[in-house]
Design an enzyme around this catalytic site. Structure first.
Site, PDB file in Angstrom:
ATOM      1  N   ASP A  31       0.846  -1.204   0.000  1.00 31.76           N
ATOM      2  CA  ASP A  31       0.000   0.000   0.000  1.00 31.76           C
ATOM      3  C   ASP A  31       0.876   1.247   0.000  1.00 31.76           C
ATOM      4  O   ASP A  31       1.028   1.931   1.004  1.00 31.76           O
ATOM      5  CB  ASP A  31      -0.917   0.012   1.229  1.00 31.76           C
ATOM      6  CG  ASP A  31      -1.960  -1.079   1.180  1.00 31.76           C
ATOM      7  OD1 ASP A  31      -2.231  -1.577   0.072  1.00 31.76           O
ATOM      8  OD2 ASP A  31      -2.497  -1.444   2.237  1.00 31.76           O
ATOM      9  N   GLU A  40      -4.761  -3.427  -6.305  1.00 30.62           N
ATOM     10  CA  GLU A  40      -6.068  -2.786  -6.123  1.00 30.62           C
ATOM     11  C   GLU A  40      -6.332  -1.730  -7.184  1.00 30.62           C
ATOM     12  O   GLU A  40      -7.459  -1.621  -7.707  1.00 30.62           O
ATOM     13  CB  GLU A  40      -6.140  -2.171  -4.727  1.00 30.62           C
ATOM     14  CG  GLU A  40      -6.150  -3.205  -3.615  1.00 30.62           C
ATOM     15  CD  GLU A  40      -5.740  -2.653  -2.267  1.00 30.62           C
ATOM     16  OE1 GLU A  40      -5.670  -3.441  -1.314  1.00 30.62           O
ATOM     17  OE2 GLU A  40      -5.473  -1.424  -2.167  1.00 30.62           O
TER      18      GLU A  40
END
Length: 332
Positions: A31, A40
């Site tokens: 992330d 994502e």
């Protein structure tokens, strides 16, 4: 009725991004990109153009994929879980076998960053139109600099003249000067049946062994014994460099495979990440850091390892990873 299926390839360790990228959490799950991972972002980016998602991964990253999809609230997707890595040709073959022959597959790696917008949408729609006509489409990115970390596509409008391996700097500079070379993005678009026909023509053993393994799968989990019989080969060598149905969509969207700290540096700097007056950057630490006598350097910090590198040597991080791997270090 045929569907447009996003086939998301999630394999790869990202060895040039060690120590951020590890076997336990490869780069596509970190992330680091505005609160999202590359995995994502790829799911979000392509959902507007496709009817279905098919995630092709392996037993080591399956839990990471499931967690990322749960975070996005994504339901109704398919998963193909490889028992052992056999490179991109078998991975894509499994996705093609899971689909109907007329379904169009939009194949993307899970570890690239792309700027969404009109240019990306235009390229995707053009590729889908070509795929509907029975072409196998690759996406070529207009090169911004003589990059030695990417493969190249030599082209004449939509026709592919040749695929070129990662060049040295002089060769890369000559490619840019000629003007008819594009970076090979590793993204593809084609009908499932067309791809399987071409694979059967050029690599009948890969086709046959992949089909044998596919029919042994249990709810998308591939069988190890039959998978080990599949030759390991990339889709470029198996089909793309040999088929006469290949077309290229010349693309102007911003793209990076995020395959090196040089690329990470450019991305983070554009997002406002701190850089000192000599172009030095710290990634992974809030501690005060001073660079003395260094220019365009990167310090990467994790809980158990640090890396200091020059931006121009960012491709060489893979050597560090290889040395650690060969010594069975827990740091990989």
């Amino acid at each position: 009725m045929s569907k447009i299926i996003h086939v998301l390839l999630t394999g790869g360790v990202g060895s040039r991004l060690w120590p951020l990228s590890r076997k336990s959490r490869p780069k596509q799950y970190i992330d680091l990109f505005g609160g999202y991972s590359l995995f994502e972002l790829s799911v979000k980016r392509n959902s507007a153009f496709t009817d279905k998602l098919n995630v092709v991964g392996n037993i080591h990253n399956q839990d990471l994929s499931v967690a990322a999809l749960k975070k996005l609230g994504k339901i109704g997707y398919s998963s193909i879980v490889e028992a052992t890595p056999r490179n991109t040709a078998p991975a894509i073959t499994f996705a093609a076998l899971e689909a109907k022959p007329d379904d169009i597959l939009l194949v993307t790696p899970a570890d690239h960053i792309i700027k969404e917008g009109e240019s990306y949408e235009s390229a995707i729609k053009k590729a889908i139109r070509l795929a509907e006509d029975g072409q196998i489409v690759c996406f070529g990115i207009r090169p911004e600099k003589p990059e030695t970390g990417y493969g190249y596509i030599e082209h004449d409008d939509e026709d592919v003249v040749a695929f070129r391996e990662k060049p040295d700097l002089d060769t890369a500079m000559s490619f840019l000067k000629k003007g008819n070379f594009l970076w090979n993005s590793g993204m593809f678009c084609f009908k499932a049946g067309v791809f399987l026909e071409e694979l059967k023509k050029f690599e009948p053993e890969v086709y046959a062994k992949s089909m044998e393994a596919w029919f042994q799968n249990k709810n998308g989990l591939m069988d190890l014994e039959t998978s080990l019989k599949i030759p390991s080969i990339s889709v470029d060598y198996a089909v793309m460099e040999r088929s006469e149905k290949i077309k290229v969509v010349k693309s102007d969207f911003e793209w990076s495979d995020m395959g090196s700290f040089d690329a990470i540096y450019d991305y983070l700097k554009a997002q406002g990440h701190p850089v000192d007056e000599n172009g030095n950057m710290v990634i992974g630490s809030e501690n005060y850091t001073a660079f003395v006598g260094l220019q365009d350097s990167i310090l990467v910090c994790t809980s158990d390892a640090n890396l200091v590198l020059s931006r121009e040597q960012s491709q060489d991080v893979k050597k560090v990873y290889s040395e650690l791997e060969s010594s069975n270090s827990i740091l990989v």
